[in-house]
Design a protein around this motif. Structure first.
Motif, PDB file in Angstrom:
ATOM      1  N   LEU A 111       0.841  -1.200   0.000  1.00 26.25           N
ATOM      2  CA  LEU A 111       0.000   0.000   0.000  1.00 26.25           C
ATOM      3  C   LEU A 111       0.873   1.246   0.000  1.00 26.25           C
ATOM      4  O   LEU A 111       1.995   1.232   0.517  1.00 26.25           O
ATOM      5  CB  LEU A 111      -0.905   0.007   1.237  1.00 26.25           C
ATOM      6  CG  LEU A 111      -1.947  -1.124   1.288  1.00 26.25           C
ATOM      7  CD1 LEU A 111      -2.579  -1.196   2.668  1.00 26.25           C
ATOM      8  CD2 LEU A 111      -3.018  -0.910   0.230  1.00 26.25           C
TER       9      LEU A 111
ATOM     10  N   GLN B 236     -17.848   0.483   5.760  1.00 27.22           N
ATOM     11  CA  GLN B 236     -17.467   1.237   4.573  1.00 27.22           C
ATOM     12  C   GLN B 236     -16.332   0.578   3.785  1.00 27.22           C
ATOM     13  O   GLN B 236     -15.950   1.069   2.732  1.00 27.22           O
ATOM     14  CB  GLN B 236     -17.049   2.653   4.968  1.00 27.22           C
ATOM     15  CG  GLN B 236     -18.187   3.495   5.528  1.00 27.22           C
ATOM     16  CD  GLN B 236     -19.344   3.567   4.574  1.00 27.22           C
ATOM     17  OE1 GLN B 236     -20.304   2.811   4.686  1.00 27.22           O
ATOM     18  NE2 GLN B 236     -19.246   4.421   3.575  1.00 27.22           N
ATOM     19  N   THR B 237     -15.810  -0.494   4.313  1.00 27.84           N
ATOM     20  CA  THR B 237     -14.656  -1.108   3.644  1.00 27.84           C
ATOM     21  C   THR B 237     -14.880  -2.600   3.400  1.00 27.84           C
ATOM     22  O   THR B 237     -15.387  -2.983   2.359  1.00 27.84           O
ATOM     23  CB  THR B 237     -13.374  -0.878   4.471  1.00 27.84           C
ATOM     24  OG1 THR B 237     -13.603  -1.306   5.824  1.00 27.84           O
ATOM     25  CG2 THR B 237     -12.974   0.587   4.451  1.00 27.84           C
ATOM     26  N   ILE B 238     -14.544  -3.434   4.388  1.00 24.31           N
ATOM     27  CA  ILE B 238     -14.598  -4.878   4.128  1.00 24.31           C
ATOM     28  C   ILE B 238     -15.990  -5.469   4.322  1.00 24.31           C
ATOM     29  O   ILE B 238     -16.286  -6.540   3.819  1.00 24.31           O
ATOM     30  CB  ILE B 238     -13.586  -5.667   4.986  1.00 24.31           C
ATOM     31  CG1 ILE B 238     -13.891  -5.540   6.478  1.00 24.31           C
ATOM     32  CG2 ILE B 238     -12.153  -5.206   4.676  1.00 24.31           C
ATOM     33  CD1 ILE B 238     -13.108  -6.521   7.346  1.00 24.31           C
TER      34      ILE B 238
ATOM     35  N   ILE C 283      -5.110  -6.380   5.889  1.00 25.54           N
ATOM     36  CA  ILE C 283      -6.519  -6.004   5.698  1.00 25.54           C
ATOM     37  C   ILE C 283      -7.046  -5.379   6.992  1.00 25.54           C
ATOM     38  O   ILE C 283      -7.609  -4.285   6.982  1.00 25.54           O
ATOM     39  CB  ILE C 283      -7.373  -7.229   5.277  1.00 25.54           C
ATOM     40  CG1 ILE C 283      -6.972  -7.680   3.868  1.00 25.54           C
ATOM     41  CG2 ILE C 283      -8.861  -6.897   5.339  1.00 25.54           C
ATOM     42  CD1 ILE C 283      -7.739  -8.880   3.330  1.00 25.54           C
TER      43      ILE C 283
ATOM     44  N   VAL D 163      -6.720  -1.876   5.359  1.00 27.94           N
ATOM     45  CA  VAL D 163      -7.867  -1.767   4.447  1.00 27.94           C
ATOM     46  C   VAL D 163      -9.118  -1.364   5.231  1.00 27.94           C
ATOM     47  O   VAL D 163      -9.882  -0.499   4.804  1.00 27.94           O
ATOM     48  CB  VAL D 163      -8.097  -3.081   3.677  1.00 27.94           C
ATOM     49  CG1 VAL D 163      -9.361  -2.988   2.826  1.00 27.94           C
ATOM     50  CG2 VAL D 163      -6.892  -3.389   2.792  1.00 27.94           C
TER      51      VAL D 163
ATOM     52  N   GLU E  33      -6.243   3.239  -1.695  1.00 26.66           N
ATOM     53  CA  GLU E  33      -6.453   2.107  -2.616  1.00 26.66           C
ATOM     54  C   GLU E  33      -7.879   1.552  -2.555  1.00 26.66           C
ATOM     55  O   GLU E  33      -8.330   0.914  -3.508  1.00 26.66           O
ATOM     56  CB  GLU E  33      -5.467   0.975  -2.315  1.00 26.66           C
ATOM     57  CG  GLU E  33      -4.031   1.256  -2.729  1.00 26.66           C
ATOM     58  CD  GLU E  33      -3.228   2.032  -1.683  1.00 26.66           C
ATOM     59  OE1 GLU E  33      -3.811   2.479  -0.658  1.00 26.66           O
ATOM     60  OE2 GLU E  33      -2.004   2.179  -1.887  1.00 26.66           O
ATOM     61  N   THR E  34      -8.576   1.787  -1.436  1.00 26.19           N
ATOM     62  CA  THR E  34      -9.947   1.259  -1.348  1.00 26.19           C
ATOM     63  C   THR E  34     -10.854   1.883  -2.402  1.00 26.19           C
ATOM     64  O   THR E  34     -11.900   1.326  -2.725  1.00 26.19           O
ATOM     65  CB  THR E  34     -10.570   1.514   0.045  1.00 26.19           C
ATOM     66  OG1 THR E  34     -10.605   2.928   0.293  1.00 26.19           O
ATOM     67  CG2 THR E  34      -9.767   0.828   1.143  1.00 26.19           C
ATOM     68  N   THR E  35     -10.467   3.043  -2.928  1.00 33.45           N
ATOM     69  CA  THR E  35     -11.294   3.727  -3.935  1.00 33.45           C
ATOM     70  C   THR E  35     -11.001   3.248  -5.350  1.00 33.45           C
ATOM     71  O   THR E  35     -11.742   3.598  -6.273  1.00 33.45           O
ATOM     72  CB  THR E  35     -11.028   5.247  -3.938  1.00 33.45           C
ATOM     73  OG1 THR E  35      -9.680   5.473  -4.408  1.00 33.45           O
ATOM     74  CG2 THR E  35     -11.169   5.853  -2.556  1.00 33.45           C
ATOM     75  N   GLY E  36      -9.907   2.487  -5.518  1.00 40.19           N
ATOM     76  CA  GLY E  36      -9.496   2.166  -6.890  1.00 40.19           C
ATOM     77  C   GLY E  36      -9.233   3.403  -7.720  1.00 40.19           C
ATOM     78  O   GLY E  36      -9.200   3.333  -8.940  1.00 40.19           O
TER      79      GLY E  36
ATOM     80  N   GLU F 217     -11.177   5.796  -8.411  1.00 39.66           N
ATOM     81  CA  GLU F 217     -12.321   6.085  -9.286  1.00 39.66           C
ATOM     82  C   GLU F 217     -13.414   6.769  -8.461  1.00 39.66           C
ATOM     83  O   GLU F 217     -13.647   6.416  -7.296  1.00 39.66           O
ATOM     84  CB  GLU F 217     -12.854   4.787  -9.911  1.00 39.66           C
ATOM     85  CG  GLU F 217     -11.834   4.128 -10.849  1.00 39.66           C
ATOM     86  CD  GLU F 217     -12.263   2.778 -11.422  1.00 39.66           C
ATOM     87  OE1 GLU F 217     -11.595   2.312 -12.369  1.00 39.66           O
ATOM     88  OE2 GLU F 217     -13.252   2.184 -10.929  1.00 39.66           O
TER      89      GLU F 217
ATOM     90  N   GLN G 266     -16.419   4.652  -6.746  1.00 43.26           N
ATOM     91  CA  GLN G 266     -16.020   3.909  -5.553  1.00 43.26           C
ATOM     92  C   GLN G 266     -15.578   4.853  -4.431  1.00 43.26           C
ATOM     93  O   GLN G 266     -15.750   4.529  -3.257  1.00 43.26           O
ATOM     94  CB  GLN G 266     -14.946   2.873  -5.908  1.00 43.26           C
ATOM     95  CG  GLN G 266     -14.366   2.117  -4.721  1.00 43.26           C
ATOM     96  CD  GLN G 266     -15.389   1.348  -3.873  1.00 43.26           C
ATOM     97  OE1 GLN G 266     -16.537   1.167  -4.248  1.00 43.26           O
ATOM     98  NE2 GLN G 266     -14.970   0.923  -2.696  1.00 43.26           N
TER      99      GLN G 266
ATOM    100  N   MET H 294     -17.159   7.599  -3.740  1.00 41.88           N
ATOM    101  CA  MET H 294     -18.454   7.899  -3.120  1.00 41.88           C
ATOM    102  C   MET H 294     -18.915   6.746  -2.239  1.00 41.88           C
ATOM    103  O   MET H 294     -19.457   6.944  -1.153  1.00 41.88           O
ATOM    104  CB  MET H 294     -19.495   8.189  -4.211  1.00 41.88           C
ATOM    105  CG  MET H 294     -19.223   9.472  -4.980  1.00 41.88           C
ATOM    106  SD  MET H 294     -20.352   9.720  -6.399  1.00 41.88           S
ATOM    107  CE  MET H 294     -21.951   9.878  -5.575  1.00 41.88           C
ATOM    108  N   ASN H 295     -18.678   5.551  -2.705  1.00 43.01           N
ATOM    109  CA  ASN H 295     -19.062   4.351  -1.969  1.00 43.01           C
ATOM    110  C   ASN H 295     -18.299   4.237  -0.644  1.00 43.01           C
ATOM    111  O   ASN H 295     -18.879   3.903   0.388  1.00 43.01           O
ATOM    112  CB  ASN H 295     -18.764   3.144  -2.860  1.00 43.01           C
ATOM    113  CG  ASN H 295     -19.625   1.944  -2.552  1.00 43.01           C
ATOM    114  OD1 ASN H 295     -20.588   2.027  -1.799  1.00 43.01           O
ATOM    115  ND2 ASN H 295     -19.281   0.822  -3.142  1.00 43.01           N
TER     116      ASN H 295
END
Lengths: 376, 376
Positions: free
Chosen positions: A9, A38-40, A52, A56, A80-83, A85, A88, A90-91
């Protein structure tokens, strides 16, 4: 228990600030649930003490009791959790937590490695000032309406408003592709009318059609608009998505105005949703809006002066390398309020007055009065 | 005052039901403001007694005091105001009113002339029952997680879950295109793993990747997923828009599951937003979801039994010619709750259990126990 994971990471993290409303003794438990949700979204006790679990899963950076019913927590997420983009992102910030009671996203900060992926406003405040030859004055925006008029009559209205010196003549956000004034016909007539007025005034008024198109017709409508001579686009990200707006801003070489339709439910509750500044400010700007429309204080809607200030601060304050965007307060604004509104906002504002310009019997003249009122 | 307009309208109207919370003596005035706000957004006194005033402006069909702080009004809109397109339908129902305090959209009915434009679920309940050779039993869905696992490890998990007889193995909605398990690599591995398990079991488990793609990469990702053998798609309309889901349902010949990420703020407040049944039920179904995920009562979230019933009623009740869709309650469901959940929902339900299946040391066996628990 799953097998341990090792990850490479960057260490860059997003910081999000959440309010937890309700029993403060429960807040830490709720913040712990949120950072997992919000993550795993997986039972934390089944994840070993690995990368993780440590990186993560969201991390509580601080947690503070603000008052007897409110706790504020800063939760960080690995970038990195957003990729990298927007959907994601927003997610990660608000995806499932929107479903949890009594939580509000009040702030977030993104690392440069993420902000760099979002060009933001193509023009921003300085670009629009150049476009309208308005180095210091407030910009002027108005709307074509009411729905039900024919394309010809909307075009005649656009002509008068351009003669009166409006910088931006937008479709009302409710104009889409109704039989009264079908999209392609309307944008052709209105763009033509504004060009005709520009030839007379020597100004650069732009016609801004509302792009609230079905997904599969977006490119075709935008192309028709640009081909017809539309000089800007009105976009409704609450309906067609923030990422669609980002796409348009990256593709189309005209300014974009973001409209708040359908977004109000995110800012309506003090105990759920997203703070005004982040939604109508930061989100709009990240997604490429050169101007963000929102309901001004004291109009038909419910925003306070503080909430409006919060929007302005997030549209214009530092945000990576992203250009500042114009606040465009509207929602039942009237000509007689212009001095007071300017006192509140200063000159870096795109005033939006719609229906009130139609009082009296000479639209071009009322529009010219609006322009004169800002020293234009 | 604008010149009078004559329009040729079909007479078909949408009926929307709004709650007005607060001082009941103000409600009629607020309903009158809303019917204008959602349509012409123009000073009503400047529109003559013409077809715009009489038919384009929303019409109050009834208004009733429910209790000392609540008034319920039925407002109808000419179907033409929507241009027969989903984004503008959303705008008419809830665009600007979302910004007004104390208003909630609790119901709406669409005329057949509008519903006919929306094919809705391609498969629906009967189509999915055929696909999984499950004429009467509840369907079984689960999720691949946690985020941070590699594509190989997610695929190994998918294999076990398919061996255990899950009908649908979806990506967790938080999996997009992270470096841990990039989209294309992940969907190839996972689809392959599920196909391998199917060859052993003789079943038809499907792998369902999460499609939370940037606007301009949507078609490419969906194509990669379908080419890899994905048998369904998970879509997040709160982030990527309901109309994008409608587009996907019209284009892609696999079932679609709608996920509620980012939509929670619409249903979080009893005095703003959209009723659960209309949002997670009707909207999902109009936009083509074959299954709609929502948080079950008694899980980590806050939906009540009544709200869950409301979602089911709108997913499965009469709606033009649209097929009924499966409710898919999830959100922290556990194996030991299956009997109770089935007593509540009956058999027309797609149960979604994620993390809890990972307790114990044999995932395939736990999944098989889940299947056995529904008589599969």
């Amino acid at each position: 228990m799953i097998e341990p994971t090792t990850l490479a990471l960057t260490g860059d993290r997003i910081e999000a600030v959440y309010e937890f409303h309700g029993d403060v003794t429960e807040a830490e438990k709720r913040a712990n649930a949120l950072r997992v949700e919000q993550t795993i979204e997986f039972p934390a006790d089944l994840v070993p003490d690995d990368d993780i679990q440590r990186s993560v899963v969201g991390r509580i950076e601080s947690i503070e009791v603000v008052d007897s019913g409110l706790v504020c927590a800063v939760v960080s997420y690995a970038v990195e959790t957003t990729g990298y983009e927007l959907p994601q992102l927003m997610n990660v910030l608000w995806g499932n937590s929107a479903l949890l009671p009594g939580i509000r996203l009040i702030d977030f900060k993104l690392p440069d490695s993420l902000l760099d992926r979002f060009p933001g406003p193509r023009y921003g405040i300085m670009g629009l000032r150049d476009m309208f030859d308005a180095p210091t004055r407030p910009l002027l925006a108005t709307a074509l309406k009411p729905m039900g008029l024919s394309s010809e009559r909307l075009a005649a209205t656009a002509y008068d408003l351009a003669l009166g010196g409006m910088d931006m003549i937008k479709d009302d956000h409710s104009l889409s592709n109704q039989p009264f004034a079908p999209f392609v016909e309307r944008v052709q007539r209105c763009a033509e009318a504004v060009a005709k007025a520009n030839a007379q005034t020597g100004l650069n008024s732009v016609y801004m059609p509302s792009i609230n198109a079905p997904y599969d017709l977006l490119d075709e409508r935008v192309e028709a608009a640009i081909d017809a001579g539309a000089g800007a686009l009105l976009v409704l990200p609450g309906i067609t998505s923030f990422d669609q707006m980002r796409y348009l801003a990256s593709k189309v070489e005209v300014p974009i105005m973001g409209h708040p339709a359908f977004l109000g439910s995110y800012s309506a509750s003090p105990t759920n949703g997203i703070a005004h500044g982040k939604l109508y400010g930061t989100m709009m700007r990240i997604a490429g809006a050169d101007l963000s429309v929102y309901p001004n204080y004291g109009g038909r809607f419910s925003f306070t002066r503080g909430e409006c200030r919060d929007v302005v601060a997030n549209l214009t304050g530092p945000l990576g390398n992203l250009r500042p965007a114009f606040p465009s307060p509207g929602g039942g604004m009237t000509l007689d309020r212009v001095p007071e509104i300017l006192e509140f906002y200063g000159n870096d504002v795109a005033l939006l007055i719609g229906g009130d310009l139609h009082r009296g019997d000479n639209l071009a003249k009322t529009a010219a009065n609006f322009r004169a009122a800002v020293g234009g």
